[in-house]
Design a protein around this motif. Structure first.
Motif, mmCIF file in Angstrom:
data_model
loop_
_atom_site.group_PDB
_atom_site.id
_atom_site.type_symbol
_atom_site.label_atom_id
_atom_site.label_comp_id
_atom_site.label_asym_id
_atom_site.label_seq_id
_atom_site.Cartn_x
_atom_site.Cartn_y
_atom_site.Cartn_z
ATOM 1 N N ALA A 176 -3.261 -9.419 4.581
ATOM 2 C CA ALA A 176 -2.924 -9.916 5.755
ATOM 3 C C ALA A 176 -2.384 -8.722 6.644
ATOM 4 O O ALA A 176 -2.596 -8.618 8.043
ATOM 5 C CB ALA A 176 -1.445 -10.356 5.242
ATOM 6 N N CYS A 177 -2.206 -7.139 6.076
ATOM 7 C CA CYS A 177 -1.715 -6.175 7.132
ATOM 8 C C CYS A 177 -2.665 -5.859 7.839
ATOM 9 O O CYS A 177 -2.457 -5.963 8.678
ATOM 10 C CB CYS A 177 -1.310 -5.043 5.953
ATOM 11 N N VAL A 178 -4.063 -5.412 7.320
ATOM 12 C CA VAL A 178 -5.299 -5.643 7.841
ATOM 13 C C VAL A 178 -5.626 -6.664 8.980
ATOM 14 O O VAL A 178 -6.488 -6.276 9.617
ATOM 15 C CB VAL A 178 -6.484 -5.219 6.903
ATOM 16 N N LEU A 179 -5.909 -7.910 8.681
ATOM 17 C CA LEU A 179 -6.152 -8.779 10.222
ATOM 18 C C LEU A 179 -4.886 -8.815 10.523
ATOM 19 O O LEU A 179 -4.980 -9.643 12.215
ATOM 20 C CB LEU A 179 -6.055 -10.115 9.168
ATOM 21 N N LEU A 180 -3.427 -8.418 10.467
ATOM 22 C CA LEU A 180 -2.148 -9.263 11.530
ATOM 23 C C LEU A 180 -1.841 -7.948 12.061
ATOM 24 O O LEU A 180 -1.479 -8.079 13.513
ATOM 25 C CB LEU A 180 -1.449 -10.104 10.751
ATOM 26 N N PHE A 181 -1.404 -7.307 11.431
ATOM 27 C CA PHE A 181 -0.171 -6.121 11.862
ATOM 28 C C PHE A 181 -0.544 -4.829 10.868
ATOM 29 O O PHE A 181 -0.214 -4.093 10.412
ATOM 30 C CB PHE A 181 0.756 -6.936 11.253
#
Lengths: 306, 301
Positions: free
Chosen positions: A284-289
């Motif tokens: 999620a971190c890599v893709l979204l924020f």
């Protein structure tokens, strides 16, 4: 202004945390926060992704543990020994790894860290699978008894603060400016006449030493050093802490470490699902924020450094 | 025969057997890296997935569809499992990795690391960490062959020969055929290849699928040799990274040759100083880095 708020919150938390949270838990938070901040010095401010920082964290824990337990040195000397050992390891690993860039750099640090892991597994003085247990906390300067949780806590808080301020100072020094110039545009830094490799190596050694400071302190807090601390998955966790909080921000790694450690603490009942949660957070971190929590706050408030 | 030479040959064969997995996995990594500039950290986890799919096909699928006696054996698994892993790989590429191509390759490394943690965690939950032996070894592969210097398990000999064929075919397709030429052109200049009317995103997806399929294939081959465990890919992937650094990521043949040779070297090290067998590949990596930083077969820069 916002930076001042962060400082006040951090110092306030440090001062009163053990009175409403379990002290060992807070000490664990601080050790990992320092570890992540040290790691961030490299990825966030120099642009080097080390995938082997667990070697310095875990390696220092073993050295500090050995010095304290077998040689019977006082706690401060044990921690210094761990820190220096990690810095020395950092010098060796760093001088090899800076020969390649980008993802190769990451793979080399990972592979070299694996040698440290096998050492920890096979050498006679590391206790193999069991690790080093029963490391004594001892007396600080012969006066303060560190078996007392609150005394121990303030000792750890002081170490954290010293390490964190050192990182703050490094980042805001001319040296730190050069590191950021290298991160932004390495060929340009080179063409300006900076010895880029020397700066990178020095950053690596500082980062490894500070990671070692965190590892030695953790060994003293928990009174053991184990293989988990040196395993590559630990290297991954510290990357996650930094990424989640915000690479290249001052407070990001601290926030990230607090979140990840708290998550692990409260989810420990669900077994390996923790790993799934951590992995999903990573994705999620890599893709979204990609800026991380603190990075996103800084962007919303339009502050350049937080 | 001199017992020492006999021992070296025997350990060499066993090492070659490990080399199979180094070669196939670093080959898949090289193919993916070549076209996508992605270091697929999930490669080890996909290898593990391949092994588990073989186990699941044999032991569980029959029960799930209400036919307890149905065991989908090794030979069908050798085709089915890699295909399933390839499909899974293509989903990863299509829905996750594709969003990151414009960024620093470090982000795709981190993304695939996250995928590794999720896969590992899931399999530990359902199959626990300790590992299970694969029960579906085909009858025809049981037993041993006399190699003159040792009795070598038939199955392991099959694995060595089979994987050499797979590696050779992959190399041939990429380096010597028209499809391969397009692939290589796509890595050099995607915009230009697009202008020729080639669907580059589709090609990238299929290549990623192929690379991950190779990892799945290696997993199926490994299942009867090593026990099938959620962590079987975790430590292997780091060795593979060292293989890649030693070989240099530029060439397909380099990946294969380095993979097999390092397996061999590791095996022979066991004869002389067993505790170093774990670390010898990493030590070689250090030496190669000192002498030739871009790797043995790597392109400069």
């Amino acid at each position: 202004m916002v930076q001042a708020v962060f400082w006040v919150v951090l110092l306030g938390f440090l001062a009163i945390a053990p009175f409403f949270l379990y002290p060992v838990f807070v000490m664990q938070l601080l050790c990992f926060a320092l570890f992540a901040a040290a790691f961030n010095l490299l990825i966030g401010f120099t642009g080097l992704l080390s995938f082997g920082h667990a070697a310095f964290f875990g390696g220092a824990a073993y050295v500090a543990g050995h010095v304290l337990k077998v040689w019977g040195f006082p706690p401060i000397l044990g921690i210094i020994a761990g820190t220096l050992a990690a810095a020395a390891m950092g010098w060796v690993v760093g001088s090899l790894a800076i020969r390649r860039q980008g993802i190769y750099f990451a793979m080399i640090t990972l592979a070299l860290a694996q040698i440290v892991y096998f050492f920890a597994l096979q050498m006679p003085f590391t206790g193999g699978e069991d690790g080093l247990q029963g490391i004594p906390r001892g007396n600080l300067l012969g006066i303060f008894n560190l078996s007392d949780p609150i005394t121990m806590y303030y000792f750890v808080a002081a170490i954290f603060l010293v390490g964190f301020l050192a990182i703050y100072r490094i980042v805001h020094s001319p040296f730190g400016q050069v590191l950021q110039a290298i991160r932004e545009n390495e060929p340009r830094a080179l063409s300006l006449g900076y010895n880029v490799d020397r700066f990178k190596l020095l950053a690596f050694v500082l980062s490894a030493g500070l990671a070692g400071l965190a590892g030695s302190t953790k060994a003293l807090v928990f009174q053991f050093a184990s293989l988990t601390d040196a395993h590559w998955q630990m290297s991954g966790e510290v990357i996650l802490m930094t990424l989640l909080g915000g690479m290249g921000t001052i407070f990001g790694p601290v926030v990230g470490a607090f979140i990840v450690v708290t998550l692990q603490h409260f989810l420990s009942g669900i077994g390996s699902w923790v790993q799934v949660v951590i992995g999903a957070t990573f994705i999620a971190c890599v893709l979204l924020f990609r800026r991380g929590i603190v990075g996103e706050i800084a962007r919303l408030l339009r502050i350049s450094s937080l | 025969m001199d017992p020492m030479i006999r021992l070296i040959l025997a350990q060499g064969m066993l090492g070659l057997n490990n080399g199979v997995f180094y070669a196939m996995l670093s080959l898949g990594l090289a193919v993916i890296f070549g076209l996508l500039n992605v270091v697929n950290f999930a490669h080890g986890a996909l290898y593990m997935l391949g092994a588990f799919l073989a186990l699941i096909l044999y032991s569980y699928v029959g029960q799930w569809i209400g036919m307890a006696d149905l065991h989908i054996g090794f030979w069908p698994a050798l085709i089915l499992a890699p295909l399933l892993v390839a499909c899974f790989g293509m989903l990863i590429e299509r829905f996750l990795l594709r969003r990151l191509y414009k960024l620093d390759p470090i982000y795709s490394l981190l993304l695939t690391f996250g995928i590794t943690l999720v896969l590992q965690g899931l399999f530990i939950n359902y199959f626990n960490a300790s590992g299970t032996p694969y029960p579906g070894m085909p009858e025809s592969m049981k037993g041993v062959t006399n190699l003159g210097f040792m009795m070598f398990p038939k199955y392991r000999l099959f694995v060595i020969i089979f994987s050499i064929v797979v590696c050779f075919v992959t190399w041939y397709v990429i380096e010597r055929t028209r499809i391969g030429a397009r692939l290589r052109a796509g890595t050099e200049n995607p915009e230009l290849v697009k202008a020729f009317g080639i669907n580059v995103p589709l090609m990238v997806m299929l290549t990623f699928g192929f690379g991950t399929g190779l990892a799945g294939l290696a997993g199926v081959l490994a299942a009867p040799i090593y026990s099938v465990s959620p962590l079987m890919g975790a430590n292997l992937i780091i060795v593979i990274f060292a293989v890649v650094v030693i070989g240099g990521m530029g060439s397909i043949a380099g990946a294969v040759i380095t993979g097999f040779s390092l397996g061999l070297i590791e095996g022979v090290t066991k004869v002389f100083y067993a505790p170093a067998a774990n670390t010898v590949i990493f030590l070689l990596m250090v030496i190669v880095l000192l002498v030739r930083p871009s790797g043995l077969f790597g392109r400069q820069g």
